[in-house]
Design a protein around this motif. Sequence first.
Motif, mmCIF file in Angstrom:
data_model
loop_
_atom_site.group_PDB
_atom_site.id
_atom_site.type_symbol
_atom_site.label_atom_id
_atom_site.label_comp_id
_atom_site.label_asym_id
_atom_site.label_seq_id
_atom_site.Cartn_x
_atom_site.Cartn_y
_atom_site.Cartn_z
ATOM 1 N N THR A 115 0.428 6.175 -3.843
ATOM 2 C CA THR A 115 -0.563 7.220 -3.881
ATOM 3 C C THR A 115 -1.665 6.865 -4.702
ATOM 4 O O THR A 115 -3.014 7.521 -4.308
ATOM 5 C CB THR A 115 0.008 8.552 -4.570
ATOM 6 N N TYR B 35 0.729 -1.054 0.067
ATOM 7 C CA TYR B 35 0.164 -0.017 0.125
ATOM 8 C C TYR B 35 0.858 1.194 -0.118
ATOM 9 O O TYR B 35 0.134 2.286 0.233
ATOM 10 C CB TYR B 35 -0.935 -0.142 1.188
ATOM 11 N N ILE C 82 -8.526 11.547 -1.353
ATOM 12 C CA ILE C 82 -7.435 10.906 -0.653
ATOM 13 C C ILE C 82 -6.531 10.030 -1.300
ATOM 14 O O ILE C 82 -7.216 8.964 -1.754
ATOM 15 C CB ILE C 82 -8.284 10.204 0.782
ATOM 16 N N PHE D 65 -2.734 5.317 -0.004
ATOM 17 C CA PHE D 65 -1.841 5.110 1.387
ATOM 18 C C PHE D 65 -2.659 5.449 2.496
ATOM 19 O O PHE D 65 -2.542 4.777 3.643
ATOM 20 C CB PHE D 65 -0.534 5.873 1.309
ATOM 21 N N TYR D 66 -3.479 6.543 2.648
ATOM 22 C CA TYR D 66 -4.131 7.010 3.840
ATOM 23 C C TYR D 66 -5.307 6.396 3.779
ATOM 24 O O TYR D 66 -5.992 5.724 4.930
ATOM 25 C CB TYR D 66 -4.354 8.592 3.709
ATOM 26 N N TRP D 67 -6.310 6.162 2.508
ATOM 27 C CA TRP D 67 -7.427 5.518 2.751
ATOM 28 C C TRP D 67 -7.515 3.920 3.074
ATOM 29 O O TRP D 67 -8.353 3.537 3.681
ATOM 30 C CB TRP D 67 -8.363 5.954 1.962
ATOM 31 N N GLN E 296 -5.217 2.492 5.163
ATOM 32 C CA GLN E 296 -4.859 2.299 6.241
ATOM 33 C C GLN E 296 -6.247 2.752 7.170
ATOM 34 O O GLN E 296 -6.767 2.004 8.338
ATOM 35 C CB GLN E 296 -3.807 3.234 6.861
ATOM 36 N N MET E 297 -6.963 3.908 6.970
ATOM 37 C CA MET E 297 -8.290 4.001 7.534
ATOM 38 C C MET E 297 -9.274 2.782 7.283
ATOM 39 O O MET E 297 -10.119 2.397 8.250
ATOM 40 C CB MET E 297 -8.867 5.294 7.058
#
Length: 88
Positions: free
Chosen positions: A40, A37, A47, A50-52, A54-55
Amino acid sequence: MSEQPDATGAAGVTPLRVVIALCLVAPFAAMLWVGSYAKTGPAFIGIPFFYWYQMLWVLISTALTMIAYRLWQRDRRDRGGREGGVPQ
């Protein structure tokens, strides 16, 4: 060979306990495999992946922990409410 509880009341490894362990280990394995992951794209509502990703695993981890807890309760109930030789 049947699964007989030993003197402490624990029957060892059962298929249900394997499922419980997999539910609890899956989030760790997913988060420790950073190469899967560390990118980008694709973006979701602006978003970066990488961020979504993990969320999303926060929600998945919550669901898997709830499932593991329910299965653990079922396992204890099926064993007569005994765990570790302590009657309830």
